[in-house]
Design a protein around this motif. Structure first.
Motif, PDB file in Angstrom:
ATOM      1  N   ASP A 105       0.845  -1.204   0.000  1.00 14.37           N
ATOM      2  CA  ASP A 105       0.000   0.000   0.000  1.00 14.37           C
ATOM      3  C   ASP A 105       0.878   1.251   0.000  1.00 14.37           C
ATOM      4  N   PRO A 106       0.791   2.109  -1.036  1.00 16.71           N
ATOM      5  CA  PRO A 106       1.624   3.318  -1.083  1.00 16.71           C
ATOM      6  C   PRO A 106       1.332   4.298   0.044  1.00 16.71           C
ATOM      7  N   ASN A 107       0.128   4.246   0.608  1.00 16.82           N
ATOM      8  CA  ASN A 107      -0.191   5.143   1.720  1.00 16.82           C
ATOM      9  C   ASN A 107       0.623   4.795   2.964  1.00 16.82           C
ATOM     10  N   LEU A 108       0.839   3.489   3.178  1.00 13.31           N
ATOM     11  CA  LEU A 108       1.668   3.068   4.313  1.00 13.31           C
ATOM     12  C   LEU A 108       3.138   3.393   4.052  1.00 13.31           C
ATOM     13  N   ARG A 109       3.581   3.198   2.804  1.00 18.89           N
ATOM     14  CA  ARG A 109       4.968   3.547   2.496  1.00 18.89           C
ATOM     15  C   ARG A 109       5.197   5.044   2.667  1.00 18.89           C
ATOM     16  N   ARG A 110       4.219   5.833   2.269  1.00 27.73           N
ATOM     17  CA  ARG A 110       4.337   7.285   2.424  1.00 27.73           C
ATOM     18  C   ARG A 110       4.351   7.690   3.893  1.00 27.73           C
ATOM     19  N   LEU A 111       3.633   6.959   4.744  1.00 24.28           N
ATOM     20  CA  LEU A 111       3.637   7.260   6.175  1.00 24.28           C
ATOM     21  C   LEU A 111       5.063   7.260   6.717  1.00 24.28           C
ATOM     22  N   VAL A 112       5.892   6.346   6.216  1.00 20.76           N
ATOM     23  CA  VAL A 112       7.264   6.229   6.706  1.00 20.76           C
ATOM     24  C   VAL A 112       8.054   7.503   6.412  1.00 20.76           C
ATOM     25  N   SER A 113       7.912   8.043   5.218  1.00 16.25           N
ATOM     26  CA  SER A 113       8.676   9.244   4.850  1.00 16.25           C
ATOM     27  C   SER A 113       8.022  10.523   5.367  1.00 16.25           C
ATOM     28  N   GLU A 114       6.701  10.591   5.334  1.00 14.58           N
ATOM     29  CA  GLU A 114       6.013  11.817   5.765  1.00 14.58           C
ATOM     30  C   GLU A 114       5.934  11.898   7.283  1.00 14.58           C
ATOM     31  N   GLY A 115       5.682  10.765   7.930  1.00 18.82           N
ATOM     32  CA  GLY A 115       5.549  10.750   9.383  1.00 18.82           C
ATOM     33  C   GLY A 115       6.840  11.039  10.114  1.00 18.82           C
ATOM     34  N   THR A 116       7.992  10.796   9.455  1.00 22.45           N
ATOM     35  CA  THR A 116       9.281  11.032  10.105  1.00 22.45           C
ATOM     36  C   THR A 116       9.872  12.394   9.745  1.00 22.45           C
ATOM     37  N   ARG A 117       9.108  13.245   9.067  1.00 28.51           N
ATOM     38  CA  ARG A 117       9.604  14.594   8.766  1.00 28.51           C
ATOM     39  C   ARG A 117       9.861  15.358  10.071  1.00 28.51           C
TER      40      ARG A 117
END
Length: 390
Positions: free
Chosen positions: A171-183
């Motif tokens: 799921d790209p939304n979960l992959r994006r969480l990794v990069s966006e959530g750690t900003r």
């Protein structure tokens, strides 16, 4: 934020009325959102006092802005759930699991998940086990980039195995969480001081995602690197230099977007790395019209460039406004202009309009303002205009 906001996906919600026009942004979290959330939780937890919950939420909803509304609803929900944190968080997860994911359907009113981010921020660490199950379910339907940050600030080593797992999720939304959530400097989100001081924790995760098949994810990787550049510019430059080696067009776009703050600052090393050298041009004309405007009107900036060399040049054209503050002094703000190719010994006219209108994030004041013409980070000319604020 998710790919498609409620303002786009549900134009008939309380946040938008076809007859009255757009409503305040805070109305994206509306009474309809409260009622829907109450309905969902009641289905998962029959003993839920849904009427009391809705009444308590709505009593002060109108007086609150968007983020405060989310926090208020999240807190009211927590108070109506069982006192055992794992049980409470599991109820929330079961309540939303029947809803479509962003990959399945973008028409659902996803703003009800914003209060769940607030609930995670305030109470999620009371049960890490249950929260690590809830976060993916929220992410698949909205985003948990705000709710995850308390875990990173509390014990980022403990959450690392989950981030590594999500970085490989289909799921790209979960992959994006990794990069966006750690900003480190996520807008609207709690900052992460440890990552501002030392971003090395985040870098292996960004390496994993740099060539992600989803533009949505790659854009988020760029956002994270841009945040890093504000506190550790040399880290971003080092990564940019390495990633540009044998880079695909997609990765080149990522690196350029990641360097946008450095570009605005006119960082010479960054500009050279991206192929923008010191400009060899003459400014034949730079003007502003009208020279005196009222707030709400448009400003026209016109510049005529002439190349002074025979080789073609790549140019980044930006405009640095020095806007009058309440104290009478001015503060700089850089606005994007254009990216242009200027053939050797040629001329080019570039026109840009700016609409100076009231917005919630900026106050304007009457006085004399100036605009610098920035080309590849160099200030090559300045004009002034007078702004009158009624």
């Amino acid at each position: 934020m998710p790919k498609k906001s409620n303002a786009e996906a549900a134009p008939k919600s309380d946040a938008h009325n076809e007859t009255s026009g757009p409503q305040p942004f805070k109305n994206l979290i509306s009474p309809a959102v409260v009622r829907k959330l109450a309905e969902l939780v009641r289905e998962a937890y029959p003993d839920f006092k849904h009427r009391r919950f809705s009444k308590r939420c709505l009593e002060k909803l109108d007086s609150l802005e968007l983020k405060a509304r989310a926090q208020h609803i999240g807190e009211m929900l927590w108070e109506e759930l069982p006192s055992e944190p794992e049980t409470a968080l599991d109820i929330v997860r079961r309540a939303i699991e029947s809803l479509p994911t962003l990959e399945e359907d973008t028409s659902f009113d996803t703003w009800l998940f914003f209060p769940l981010n607030s609930l995670l921020s305030a109470h999620g660490t009371k049960s890490w086990k249950a929260s690590m199950k809830l976060i993916p379910e929220v992410t698949k339907r909205f985003t948990a980039e705000f709710g995850i940050r308390v875990f990173l600030n509390t014990d980022h080593d403990r959450i690392l195995p989950h981030l590594e797992k999500w970085a490989a999720d289909p799921d790209p939304n979960l992959r994006r969480l990794v990069s966006e959530g750690t900003r480190s400097r996520l807008p609207w989100g709690e900052q992460i001081p440890a990552f501002k001081k030392d971003p090395s924790y985040v870098l292996p995760l960004l390496e994993t995602l740099r060539d992600d098949p989803s533009e949505y994810v790659r854009r988020s990787v760029a956002n994270n690197l841009n945040d890093i550049s504000k506190d550790n510019p040399q880290v971003t430059l080092k990564i940019a230099r390495r990633w540009l080696q044998d880079a695909t067009p997609q990765r080149r776009r990522l690196v350029k977007h990641a360097c946008r703050t450095l570009i605005k600052k006119g960082d010479a090393e960054c500009l050279k790395l991206l192929g923008y050298g010191s400009p060899k041009i003459a400014i034949r004309h730079f003007s502003v019209s009208p020279e005196s405007i009222q707030l709400g009107e448009k400003l026209k900036l016109s510049v005529e460039l002439e190349s002074t060399q025979s080789a073609e040049q790549q140019l980044i054209i930006d405009y640095r406004f020095h806007l009058v503050k309440a104290s009478g002094s001015t503060a700089p703000k850089v606005f994007k202009g254009a990216i242009a190719t200027l053939p050797g010994k040629s001329k080019k006219t570039v026109i840009k309009y700016f609409h100076l209108k009231p917005i919630s994030t900026r106050r304007y004041y009457t006085g004399s303002n100036s605009v610098d013409l920035l080309i590849n980070g160099k200030n090559l000319a300045t004009v002034t205009f007078h702004l009158t604020v009624p």
